[in-house]
Design a protein around this motif. Structure first.
Motif, PDB file in Angstrom:
ATOM      1  N   PRO A  28       1.153  -0.746  -0.023  1.00 49.95           N
ATOM      2  CA  PRO A  28      -0.094  -0.007  -0.365  1.00 49.95           C
ATOM      3  C   PRO A  28       1.156   1.090  -0.045  1.00 49.95           C
ATOM      4  CG  PRO A  28      -0.785  -1.233   1.530  1.00 49.95           C
ATOM      5  CD  PRO A  28       0.100  -2.074   1.052  1.00 49.95           C
ATOM      6  N   ALA A  29       2.260   1.389   0.540  1.00 51.24           N
ATOM      7  CA  ALA A  29       3.093   2.329   0.599  1.00 51.24           C
ATOM      8  C   ALA A  29       3.707   2.580  -0.652  1.00 51.24           C
ATOM      9  CB  ALA A  29       3.557   2.369   2.227  1.00 51.24           C
ATOM     10  N   GLY A  30       4.157   1.693  -1.391  1.00 53.47           N
ATOM     11  CA  GLY A  30       5.575   1.549  -1.657  1.00 53.47           C
ATOM     12  C   GLY A  30       5.904  -0.063  -2.601  1.00 53.47           C
ATOM     13  N   TRP A  31       6.834   0.095  -1.713  1.00 49.59           N
ATOM     14  CA  TRP A  31       7.429  -1.684  -1.588  1.00 49.59           C
ATOM     15  C   TRP A  31       8.028  -1.454  -0.235  1.00 49.59           C
ATOM     16  CZ3 TRP A  31      12.996  -2.469  -1.219  1.00 49.59           C
ATOM     17  CH2 TRP A  31      13.168  -3.753  -1.821  1.00 49.59           C
ATOM     18  N   ARG A  32       8.389  -2.867   0.170  1.00 52.71           N
ATOM     19  CA  ARG A  32       8.913  -3.297   1.150  1.00 52.71           C
ATOM     20  C   ARG A  32       9.752  -4.553   1.186  1.00 52.71           C
ATOM     21  NH1 ARG A  32       5.260  -5.684   7.214  1.00 52.71           N
ATOM     22  NH2 ARG A  32       6.804  -5.286   8.393  1.00 52.71           N
ATOM     23  N   TYR A  33      10.697  -4.253   2.144  1.00 51.19           N
ATOM     24  CA  TYR A  33      11.513  -5.641   1.935  1.00 51.19           C
ATOM     25  C   TYR A  33      11.956  -6.074   3.567  1.00 51.19           C
ATOM     26  CZ  TYR A  33      16.155  -8.043   0.911  1.00 51.19           C
ATOM     27  OH  TYR A  33      16.983  -8.540   0.483  1.00 51.19           O
ATOM     28  N   VAL A  34      11.895  -7.506   4.049  1.00 50.53           N
ATOM     29  CA  VAL A  34      12.110  -7.856   4.674  1.00 50.53           C
ATOM     30  C   VAL A  34      13.472  -8.693   4.963  1.00 50.53           C
ATOM     31  CG1 VAL A  34      11.051  -8.974   7.003  1.00 50.53           C
ATOM     32  CG2 VAL A  34       9.421  -6.713   5.543  1.00 50.53           C
ATOM     33  N   ASP A  49      14.160  -3.991   7.898  1.00 49.96           N
ATOM     34  CA  ASP A  49      12.935  -3.836   7.154  1.00 49.96           C
ATOM     35  C   ASP A  49      12.323  -2.492   6.731  1.00 49.96           C
ATOM     36  OD1 ASP A  49      10.249  -3.662   7.434  1.00 49.96           O
ATOM     37  OD2 ASP A  49       9.451  -4.484   8.990  1.00 49.96           O
ATOM     38  N   LEU A  50      12.373  -2.005   5.673  1.00 47.28           N
ATOM     39  CA  LEU A  50      12.607  -1.059   5.064  1.00 47.28           C
ATOM     40  C   LEU A  50      11.079  -0.662   4.006  1.00 47.28           C
ATOM     41  CD1 LEU A  50      14.131   1.258   3.997  1.00 47.28           C
ATOM     42  CD2 LEU A  50      14.868   0.185   1.637  1.00 47.28           C
ATOM     43  N   THR A  51      10.463  -0.133   3.828  1.00 49.20           N
ATOM     44  CA  THR A  51       9.561   0.225   3.615  1.00 49.20           C
ATOM     45  C   THR A  51      10.077   1.060   2.807  1.00 49.20           C
ATOM     46  OG1 THR A  51       8.689  -0.949   5.158  1.00 49.20           O
ATOM     47  CG2 THR A  51       7.259   0.754   3.827  1.00 49.20           C
ATOM     48  N   LEU A  52       9.413   1.378   1.596  1.00 45.66           N
ATOM     49  CA  LEU A  52       9.732   2.962   0.490  1.00 45.66           C
ATOM     50  C   LEU A  52       8.834   3.782  -0.046  1.00 45.66           C
ATOM     51  CD1 LEU A  52      12.657   2.049  -2.182  1.00 45.66           C
ATOM     52  CD2 LEU A  52      12.988   2.236  -0.188  1.00 45.66           C
ATOM     53  N   LEU A  59      10.610   5.837   3.440  1.00 45.12           N
ATOM     54  CA  LEU A  59       8.894   5.584   4.187  1.00 45.12           C
ATOM     55  C   LEU A  59       9.592   5.849   5.546  1.00 45.12           C
ATOM     56  CD1 LEU A  59       6.384   6.807   4.540  1.00 45.12           C
ATOM     57  CD2 LEU A  59       5.423   4.590   4.297  1.00 45.12           C
ATOM     58  N   ARG A  60      10.061   4.218   5.995  1.00 39.91           N
ATOM     59  CA  ARG A  60      10.256   3.764   7.363  1.00 39.91           C
ATOM     60  C   ARG A  60      11.267   2.601   7.426  1.00 39.91           C
ATOM     61  NH1 ARG A  60       9.121  -0.372  10.049  1.00 39.91           N
ATOM     62  NH2 ARG A  60       7.879  -1.620   9.090  1.00 39.91           N
ATOM     63  N   MET A  61      12.647   2.718   7.616  1.00 42.85           N
ATOM     64  CA  MET A  61      13.710   1.353   8.215  1.00 42.85           C
ATOM     65  C   MET A  61      13.860   1.165   9.999  1.00 42.85           C
ATOM     66  SD  MET A  61      17.549   2.691   7.204  1.00 42.85           S
ATOM     67  CE  MET A  61      17.969   3.233   8.611  1.00 42.85           C
ATOM     68  N   GLU A  62      14.128   0.273   9.611  1.00 44.54           N
ATOM     69  CA  GLU A  62      14.872  -0.412  10.880  1.00 44.54           C
ATOM     70  C   GLU A  62      15.798  -1.445  10.738  1.00 44.54           C
ATOM     71  OE1 GLU A  62      12.831  -2.971  14.339  1.00 44.54           O
ATOM     72  OE2 GLU A  62      11.778  -1.246  14.113  1.00 44.54           O
ATOM     73  N   LEU A  63      16.518  -1.218  11.494  1.00 43.87           N
ATOM     74  CA  LEU A  63      18.166  -2.075  11.402  1.00 43.87           C
ATOM     75  C   LEU A  63      18.432  -2.848  13.015  1.00 43.87           C
ATOM     76  CD1 LEU A  63      20.259  -0.340   8.824  1.00 43.87           C
ATOM     77  CD2 LEU A  63      18.838  -2.024   8.224  1.00 43.87           C
ATOM     78  N   ARG A  64      18.673  -4.041  12.833  1.00 47.51           N
ATOM     79  CA  ARG A  64      19.268  -4.041  13.568  1.00 47.51           C
ATOM     80  C   ARG A  64      20.458  -5.424  14.080  1.00 47.51           C
ATOM     81  NH1 ARG A  64      15.124  -5.224  18.081  1.00 47.51           N
ATOM     82  NH2 ARG A  64      13.873  -3.865  18.039  1.00 47.51           N
ATOM     83  N   ALA A  65      21.657  -4.888  14.822  1.00 45.17           N
ATOM     84  CA  ALA A  65      22.438  -5.745  14.410  1.00 45.17           C
ATOM     85  C   ALA A  65      23.758  -5.522  15.317  1.00 45.17           C
ATOM     86  CB  ALA A  65      23.733  -5.797  12.791  1.00 45.17           C
ATOM     87  N   GLY A  66      24.462  -6.186  16.253  1.00 43.02           N
ATOM     88  CA  GLY A  66      25.152  -6.005  17.230  1.00 43.02           C
ATOM     89  C   GLY A  66      24.384  -5.846  18.034  1.00 43.02           C
ATOM     90  N   GLY A  67      23.791  -5.962  18.874  1.00 46.71           N
ATOM     91  CA  GLY A  67      23.175  -5.422  20.265  1.00 46.71           C
ATOM     92  C   GLY A  67      22.459  -3.939  19.604  1.00 46.71           C
ATOM     93  N   TRP A  68      22.591  -3.108  18.709  1.00 41.11           N
ATOM     94  CA  TRP A  68      21.870  -2.093  17.819  1.00 41.11           C
ATOM     95  C   TRP A  68      20.952  -1.616  17.162  1.00 41.11           C
ATOM     96  CZ3 TRP A  68      24.650   2.443  20.486  1.00 41.11           C
ATOM     97  CH2 TRP A  68      25.668   1.589  21.409  1.00 41.11           C
ATOM     98  N   GLN A  69      20.341  -0.723  17.319  1.00 36.13           N
ATOM     99  CA  GLN A  69      18.654  -0.539  16.768  1.00 36.13           C
ATOM    100  C   GLN A  69      19.101   0.273  15.994  1.00 36.13           C
ATOM    101  OE1 GLN A  69      14.728  -2.191  17.832  1.00 36.13           O
ATOM    102  NE2 GLN A  69      14.535   0.205  18.297  1.00 36.13           N
ATOM    103  N   VAL A  70      18.296   0.802  14.443  1.00 33.79           N
ATOM    104  CA  VAL A  70      18.196   2.454  13.853  1.00 33.79           C
ATOM    105  C   VAL A  70      17.187   1.917  13.191  1.00 33.79           C
ATOM    106  CG1 VAL A  70      19.349   3.348  12.287  1.00 33.79           C
ATOM    107  CG2 VAL A  70      21.012   2.176  13.558  1.00 33.79           C
ATOM    108  N   ARG A  71      16.593   3.388  13.954  1.00 24.98           N
ATOM    109  CA  ARG A  71      14.768   3.356  13.152  1.00 24.98           C
ATOM    110  C   ARG A  71      15.283   4.641  12.866  1.00 24.98           C
ATOM    111  NH1 ARG A  71      10.817   1.623  17.811  1.00 24.98           N
ATOM    112  NH2 ARG A  71      11.083  -0.997  17.285  1.00 24.98           N
TER     113      ARG A  71
END
Length: 207
Positions: A28-34, A49-52, A59-71
């Motif tokens: 609905p938003a455009g494109w999503r990759y998980v 988790d990337l949504t364009l 539009l929205r990005m969430e990354l997790r690695a090495g105990g860190w999280q980026v939104r």
């Protein structure tokens, strides 16, 4: 919704670093990759988790690695919050903002996102500013790339011709250049990235 697997290698030495198992599709938003990435021994390395949106902006990005999280997402450029994944309250969260066009990282998703954001005509070139989050630390780094849409080829498959796009991508700081091959919303090959399996044809990207 294609589900598939990429193998990830050191782009200079070819050493296997692991694999990324992914799903991607228009929505609905455009494109999503998980996706989740795994080390050669099967340990989970991280997730993306990337949504364009309909214009291929993040539009929205969430990354997790090495105990860190980026939104993050597109806000007058791009904005993000980097937190310790074990700190749900975000007491030590660090916010960032840059007048960049999009994000970059270890996942093949970001190559697709950048190519679709630029939406180049064949033979055209453009400069793009990106904020990258890579490795276990997910620390931000801003850099400039040059993208050239070098051409297309059609490859016969069991489900019909597959249109493959070839891009030349240059790091404008070092001058290093490499090729990226895309088909719809799937990376076929790029430095350190090989498509190993795909259970259905790539989704064609609307133009």
């Amino acid at each position: 919704m294609p589900n598939g697997r990429y193998s990830l290698h050191d782009p200079h030495h070819g050493t296997l670093l692991g694999e990324e198992r992914f799903s991607c599709a228009p929505g609905p938003a455009g494109w999503r990759y998980v996706a989740k990435s795994y080390a050669p021994d099967g340990a989970v390395l991280g997730s993306v988790d990337l949504t364009l949106d309909s214009r291929s902006r993040p539009l929205r990005m969430e990354l997790r690695a090495g105990g860190w999280q980026v939104r993050g997402g597109a806000v007058d450029g791009v904005a993000w919050v980097r937190t310790d994944a074990a700190d749900p309250g975000g007491a030590a969260a660090v916010e960032g903002h840059d007048r960049a066009h999009g994000f970059a990282g270890d996942s093949p998703a970001f190559l697709i996102a950048t190519a679709r954001l630029l939406d180049l005509a064949e033979g055209a070139a453009a400069r793009v500013r990106l904020v990258s989050f890579s490795g276990a630390a997910l620390a931000p780094r801003t850099f400039d790339q040059g993208w050239t849409f070098a051409g297309t080829e059609e490859h016969p498959t069991d489900s019909g011709p597959l249109r493959v796009e070839r891009y030349l991508v240059a790091d404008l700081e070092t001058g290093e250049q490499h090729e990226v091959h895309l088909a719809g919303d799937v990376v076929l090959s790029a430095p350190g990235i090989e498509l190993e399996s795909l259970d259905s044809p790539p989704n064609p990207w609307p133009r």
